[in-house]
Design a protein around this motif. Structure first.
Motif, PDB file in Angstrom:
ATOM      1  N   LYS A  21       0.858  -1.180   0.000  1.00 24.55           N
ATOM      2  CA  LYS A  21       0.000   0.000   0.000  1.00 24.55           C
ATOM      3  C   LYS A  21       0.897   1.234   0.000  1.00 24.55           C
ATOM      4  CE  LYS A  21      -3.689  -2.268   2.468  1.00 24.55           C
ATOM      5  NZ  LYS A  21      -4.453  -2.353   3.689  1.00 24.55           N
ATOM      6  N   PHE A  22       0.496   2.237  -0.741  1.00 27.21           N
ATOM      7  CA  PHE A  22       1.295   3.443  -0.871  1.00 27.21           C
ATOM      8  C   PHE A  22       1.643   4.047   0.487  1.00 27.21           C
ATOM      9  CE2 PHE A  22       1.876   8.019  -1.555  1.00 27.21           C
ATOM     10  CZ  PHE A  22       2.929   7.974  -2.436  1.00 27.21           C
ATOM     11  N   GLU A  23       0.690   4.070   1.410  1.00 28.50           N
ATOM     12  CA  GLU A  23       0.941   4.682   2.720  1.00 28.50           C
ATOM     13  C   GLU A  23       1.944   3.890   3.564  1.00 28.50           C
ATOM     14  OE1 GLU A  23      -3.039   2.396   3.365  1.00 28.50           O
ATOM     15  OE2 GLU A  23      -2.278   3.728   1.803  1.00 28.50           O
ATOM     16  N   ASP A  24       2.248   2.652   3.175  1.00 30.67           N
ATOM     17  CA  ASP A  24       3.202   1.824   3.925  1.00 30.67           C
ATOM     18  C   ASP A  24       4.610   1.872   3.352  1.00 30.67           C
ATOM     19  OD1 ASP A  24       1.251   0.982   5.727  1.00 30.67           O
ATOM     20  OD2 ASP A  24       0.666  -0.709   4.458  1.00 30.67           O
ATOM     21  N   PHE A  25       4.817   2.520   2.189  1.00 32.59           N
ATOM     22  CA  PHE A  25       6.136   2.556   1.559  1.00 32.59           C
ATOM     23  C   PHE A  25       7.226   3.049   2.504  1.00 32.59           C
ATOM     24  CE2 PHE A  25       5.248   2.852  -3.301  1.00 32.59           C
ATOM     25  CZ  PHE A  25       4.740   1.567  -3.266  1.00 32.59           C
ATOM     26  N   ARG A  26       6.977   4.143   3.180  1.00 28.69           N
ATOM     27  CA  ARG A  26       8.005   4.734   4.037  1.00 28.69           C
ATOM     28  C   ARG A  26       8.415   3.770   5.156  1.00 28.69           C
ATOM     29  NH1 ARG A  26       7.098  10.608   5.568  1.00 28.69           N
ATOM     30  NH2 ARG A  26       8.054  10.796   3.542  1.00 28.69           N
ATOM     31  N   GLU A  27       7.444   3.179   5.845  1.00 27.77           N
ATOM     32  CA  GLU A  27       7.767   2.263   6.941  1.00 27.77           C
ATOM     33  C   GLU A  27       8.424   0.988   6.428  1.00 27.77           C
ATOM     34  OE1 GLU A  27       7.842   2.832  10.242  1.00 27.77           O
ATOM     35  OE2 GLU A  27       7.341   4.842   9.540  1.00 27.77           O
ATOM     36  N   VAL A  28       7.941   0.464   5.321  1.00 26.92           N
ATOM     37  CA  VAL A  28       8.555  -0.734   4.739  1.00 26.92           C
ATOM     38  C   VAL A  28       9.997  -0.434   4.356  1.00 26.92           C
ATOM     39  CG1 VAL A  28       8.505  -2.303   2.752  1.00 26.92           C
ATOM     40  CG2 VAL A  28       6.396  -1.804   4.004  1.00 26.92           C
ATOM     41  N   GLY A  29      10.253   0.732   3.809  1.00 25.82           N
ATOM     42  CA  GLY A  29      11.625   1.129   3.478  1.00 25.82           C
ATOM     43  C   GLY A  29      12.521   1.172   4.700  1.00 25.82           C
ATOM     44  N   LYS A  30      12.014   1.699   5.812  1.00 21.81           N
ATOM     45  CA  LYS A  30      12.797   1.751   7.054  1.00 21.81           C
ATOM     46  C   LYS A  30      13.070   0.351   7.577  1.00 21.81           C
ATOM     47  CE  LYS A  30      10.930   6.212   8.532  1.00 21.81           C
ATOM     48  NZ  LYS A  30      10.062   6.884   9.520  1.00 21.81           N
ATOM     49  N   ILE A  31      12.071  -0.509   7.505  1.00 17.25           N
ATOM     50  CA  ILE A  31      12.242  -1.897   7.963  1.00 17.25           C
ATOM     51  C   ILE A  31      13.276  -2.604   7.093  1.00 17.25           C
ATOM     52  CG2 ILE A  31      11.084  -4.139   8.150  1.00 17.25           C
ATOM     53  CD1 ILE A  31       8.492  -2.445   8.833  1.00 17.25           C
ATOM     54  N   LEU A  32      13.170  -2.446   5.770  1.00 15.93           N
ATOM     55  CA  LEU A  32      14.136  -3.066   4.857  1.00 15.93           C
ATOM     56  C   LEU A  32      15.549  -2.557   5.112  1.00 15.93           C
ATOM     57  CD1 LEU A  32      12.146  -3.006   1.500  1.00 15.93           C
ATOM     58  CD2 LEU A  32      12.664  -4.999   2.920  1.00 15.93           C
ATOM     59  N   ASN A  33      15.674  -1.289   5.417  1.00 20.61           N
ATOM     60  CA  ASN A  33      16.981  -0.709   5.719  1.00 20.61           C
ATOM     61  C   ASN A  33      17.610  -1.387   6.939  1.00 20.61           C
ATOM     62  OD1 ASN A  33      19.122   1.146   5.366  1.00 20.61           O
ATOM     63  ND2 ASN A  33      18.270   2.430   6.968  1.00 20.61           N
ATOM     64  N   ILE A  34      16.841  -1.581   7.982  1.00 18.91           N
ATOM     65  CA  ILE A  34      17.348  -2.240   9.192  1.00 18.91           C
ATOM     66  C   ILE A  34      17.715  -3.688   8.896  1.00 18.91           C
ATOM     67  CG2 ILE A  34      16.714  -3.060  11.499  1.00 18.91           C
ATOM     68  CD1 ILE A  34      14.941  -0.485  11.698  1.00 18.91           C
ATOM     69  N   VAL A  35      16.820  -4.405   8.229  1.00 15.67           N
ATOM     70  CA  VAL A  35      17.065  -5.820   7.926  1.00 15.67           C
ATOM     71  C   VAL A  35      18.316  -5.975   7.065  1.00 15.67           C
ATOM     72  CG1 VAL A  35      16.146  -7.830   6.693  1.00 15.67           C
ATOM     73  CG2 VAL A  35      14.643  -6.502   8.199  1.00 15.67           C
ATOM     74  N   MET A  36      18.412  -5.190   6.003  1.00 15.53           N
ATOM     75  CA  MET A  36      19.548  -5.334   5.093  1.00 15.53           C
ATOM     76  C   MET A  36      20.861  -4.879   5.722  1.00 15.53           C
ATOM     77  SD  MET A  36      18.082  -6.976   2.880  1.00 15.53           S
ATOM     78  CE  MET A  36      19.508  -7.247   1.859  1.00 15.53           C
ATOM     79  N   LYS A  37      20.802  -3.901   6.629  1.00 20.53           N
ATOM     80  CA  LYS A  37      22.015  -3.467   7.327  1.00 20.53           C
ATOM     81  C   LYS A  37      22.638  -4.640   8.087  1.00 20.53           C
ATOM     82  CE  LYS A  37      21.521  -1.115  11.130  1.00 20.53           C
ATOM     83  NZ  LYS A  37      21.268  -0.057  12.115  1.00 20.53           N
ATOM     84  N   HIS A  38      21.811  -5.411   8.776  1.00 24.24           N
ATOM     85  CA  HIS A  38      22.322  -6.534   9.561  1.00 24.24           C
ATOM     86  C   HIS A  38      22.686  -7.742   8.685  1.00 24.24           C
ATOM     87  CE1 HIS A  38      21.732  -4.667  13.466  1.00 24.24           C
ATOM     88  NE2 HIS A  38      20.626  -4.151  12.961  1.00 24.24           N
ATOM     89  N   ILE A  39      21.905  -7.979   7.655  1.00 21.84           N
ATOM     90  CA  ILE A  39      22.212  -9.106   6.763  1.00 21.84           C
ATOM     91  C   ILE A  39      23.508  -8.856   6.007  1.00 21.84           C
ATOM     92  CG2 ILE A  39      21.450 -10.293   4.668  1.00 21.84           C
ATOM     93  CD1 ILE A  39      18.623 -10.192   5.779  1.00 21.84           C
ATOM     94  N   SER A  40      23.767  -7.614   5.648  1.00 23.05           N
ATOM     95  CA  SER A  40      24.992  -7.311   4.890  1.00 23.05           C
ATOM     96  C   SER A  40      26.260  -7.566   5.700  1.00 23.05           C
ATOM     97  CB  SER A  40      24.965  -5.867   4.399  1.00 23.05           C
ATOM     98  OG  SER A  40      25.078  -4.957   5.478  1.00 23.05           O
ATOM     99  N   ARG A  41      26.136  -7.712   6.994  1.00 24.56           N
ATOM    100  CA  ARG A  41      27.299  -7.998   7.855  1.00 24.56           C
ATOM    101  C   ARG A  41      27.640  -9.472   7.925  1.00 24.56           C
ATOM    102  NH1 ARG A  41      25.064  -4.043  12.583  1.00 24.56           N
ATOM    103  NH2 ARG A  41      25.663  -2.100  11.572  1.00 24.56           N
ATOM    104  N   ILE A  42      26.800 -10.309   7.345  1.00 28.63           N
ATOM    105  CA  ILE A  42      26.996 -11.749   7.409  1.00 28.63           C
ATOM    106  C   ILE A  42      27.943 -12.209   6.301  1.00 28.63           C
ATOM    107  CG2 ILE A  42      25.839 -13.989   7.242  1.00 28.63           C
ATOM    108  CD1 ILE A  42      23.257 -12.549   8.171  1.00 28.63           C
ATOM    109  N   GLU A  43      28.910 -13.014   6.672  1.00 22.72           N
ATOM    110  CA  GLU A  43      29.804 -13.657   5.693  1.00 22.72           C
ATOM    111  C   GLU A  43      29.105 -14.913   5.202  1.00 22.72           C
ATOM    112  OE1 GLU A  43      32.876 -12.820   4.595  1.00 22.72           O
ATOM    113  OE2 GLU A  43      32.913 -10.954   5.734  1.00 22.72           O
ATOM    114  N   LEU A  44      28.426 -14.820   4.049  1.00 19.13           N
ATOM    115  CA  LEU A  44      27.651 -15.949   3.545  1.00 19.13           C
ATOM    116  C   LEU A  44      28.546 -17.022   2.957  1.00 19.13           C
ATOM    117  CD1 LEU A  44      24.808 -13.948   1.795  1.00 19.13           C
ATOM    118  CD2 LEU A  44      24.693 -15.135   3.982  1.00 19.13           C
ATOM    119  N   ASP A  45      28.167 -18.279   3.197  1.00 22.49           N
ATOM    120  CA  ASP A  45      28.862 -19.436   2.616  1.00 22.49           C
ATOM    121  C   ASP A  45      28.200 -19.812   1.322  1.00 22.49           C
ATOM    122  OD1 ASP A  45      30.735 -19.631   4.603  1.00 22.49           O
ATOM    123  OD2 ASP A  45      29.637 -21.147   5.719  1.00 22.49           O
TER     124      ASP A  45
END
Length: 103
Positions: A79-103
């Motif tokens: 939903k358009f009104e959820d874009f901003r919050e979803v973006g913030k959530i994705l930012n947090i999730v991806m920040k932590h995932i990007s720190r993982i050394e994937l096998d």
């Protein structure tokens, strides 16, 4: 649960204390290459294969094709009104995932 996922969940809980864990709020599931969920003691974040983000009644999934290639799917149309919050959530999730050394 592994360190990066614990840190991610702590940060999400601080920013979304009223939503996190509710059926219509925010929930994150991660699955490794051995089909173990992040709440399984054998879950290995270095084998991360899929991340599902449930926000309100929407689902966004990140699926791994190989070490550096991922697909993002949205099953429920954002939903358009959820874009901003979803973006913030994705930012947090991806920040932590990007720190993982994937096998």
């Amino acid at each position: 649960m592994n360190e990066n996922f614990l840190n991610m969940l702590k940060e999400l809980n601080r920013k979304y204390p009223d939503d996190y864990g509710l059926i219509k709020g925010l929930r994150i599931d991660a699955i490794d290459l051995k089909d173990r969920y992040d709440d399984d003691e054998l879950f290995d974040e270095t084998l991360l294969d899929e991340v599902r983000i449930y926000y309100k009644q929407q689902t966004i999934t990140f699926k791994r094709y190989n070490r550096d290639n991922w697909e993002i799917e949205d099953y429920d149309y954002l939903k358009f009104e959820d874009f901003r919050e979803v973006g913030k959530i994705l930012n947090i999730v991806m920040k932590h995932i990007s720190r993982i050394e994937l096998d």
